[in-house]
Design an enzyme around this catalytic site. Structure first.
Site, PDB file in Angstrom:
ATOM      1  N   ASP A  85       0.852  -1.179   0.000  1.00 14.52           N
ATOM      2  CA  ASP A  85       0.000   0.000   0.000  1.00 14.52           C
ATOM      3  C   ASP A  85       0.895   1.238   0.000  1.00 14.52           C
ATOM      4  OD1 ASP A  85      -1.981   1.948   0.403  1.00 14.52           O
ATOM      5  OD2 ASP A  85      -3.231   0.574   1.515  1.00 14.52           O
ATOM      6  N   GLU A 134       5.096   5.679   1.268  1.00 14.28           N
ATOM      7  CA  GLU A 134       5.576   7.001   1.645  1.00 14.28           C
ATOM      8  C   GLU A 134       5.157   7.275   3.087  1.00 14.28           C
ATOM      9  OE1 GLU A 134       1.331   7.847   0.795  1.00 14.28           O
ATOM     10  OE2 GLU A 134       2.855   6.516  -0.021  1.00 14.28           O
ATOM     11  N   ASP A 173      -6.201   6.454  -4.596  1.00 12.28           N
ATOM     12  CA  ASP A 173      -7.641   6.387  -4.335  1.00 12.28           C
ATOM     13  C   ASP A 173      -8.378   7.414  -5.188  1.00 12.28           C
ATOM     14  OD1 ASP A 173      -6.914   4.490  -2.525  1.00 12.28           O
ATOM     15  OD2 ASP A 173      -7.151   5.767  -0.767  1.00 12.28           O
TER      16      ASP A 173
END
Length: 245
Positions: A1, A4, A73
């Site tokens: 996922d 960062e 997203d």
């Protein structure tokens, strides 16, 4: 996922390598490198033999870590689909070959299963996604199996995108071999192959998929002019100096 750091702690700061704003995603390079190094060290005959990870962040050189990017997203709108086309082209022109998106958008309307307007968007998004390196669907709070969107939508997507993708697998897999052996990218901005034609430099909604296919996604619910059938036609540019079939 996410590879960062959350909340952008390097924004408006100075790092060892330079300004945090300019080097915003460098943390992702180190994270994916650590994953790759660990898998190759600890599982050389399993996951480490062909390292793969999926992340929403990237930095120059990250292709060597076996990390593919997805664009995060996104919302289920026509304008987002348009921008996804441009984003996919720009990303791979940076030299990193594996890009993906949440087909259909991550944030979807509440009436997604029954909305003809959303079904039109979903169909076009699948048709674009079939010509991107990593073909995947994903969404928040949704059952993404195609049968949830009705027989007609499912049949259209299967015929125009899913079945086509399967038919192209030998072609795609051969292209991915070139990625490994030649530093190639399957999805290619037009300047990569037609640099002698200056007109291609400002085209952000067409691309080559390998050597054989010019892809011109439809990303609008209406036709290009008043006389065109809605949602079925668009203009395309064919670079000069090449024969087209």
């Amino acid at each position: 996922d996410a590879t960062e750091p959350e909340d952008l702690p390097n924004m408006n700061t100075h790092t060892f390598a330079g300004t945090g704003n300019y080097l915003m995603n460098s943390y992702s390079l180190m994270t994916t490198q650590a994953i790759a190094d660990g898998l190759r060290r600890d599982y050389p005959d399993a996951q480490g033999a062909r390292v793969f990870s999926l992340t929403r962040s990237a930095f120059a050189g990250q292709q060597r870590t076996g990390a593919a990017l997805w664009s995060g997203d996104t919302s289920a709108t026509w304008d987002v689909l348009r921008r996804q086309v441009a984003a996919s082209i720009n990303y791979q022109m940076s030299g990193i070959p594996y890009w993906s998106e949440d087909i259909g958008g991550f944030f979807r309307p509440k009436d997604q299963y029954n909305s003809p307007a959303y079904h039109d968007l979903l169909i076009r998004w699948f048709q674009f996604g079939a010509f991107t390196p990593i073909f995947r669907v994903h969404g928040a709070g949704t059952n993404t199996e195609l049968w949830n969107f009705g027989e007609s939508t499912m049949q259209t997507i299967n015929a125009s995108a899913v079945s086509l993708r399967y038919r192209l697998l030998p072609y795609i897999y051969s292209g991915f071999a070139r990625v490994e052996l030649e530093g190639y990218t399957m999805q290619r901005g037009l300047p990569m192959d037609f640099g002698a034609d200056p007109a291609v430099r400002n085209i952000a909604d067409q691309f080559m998929f390998g050597d054989a296919f010019m892809v011109t996604p439809i990303y609008s619910p209406t036709g290009p002019n008043a006389t065109a059938p809605p949602h079925s036609q668009r203009e395309a540019y064919f670079p000069k100096g090449t024969s087209w079939v």
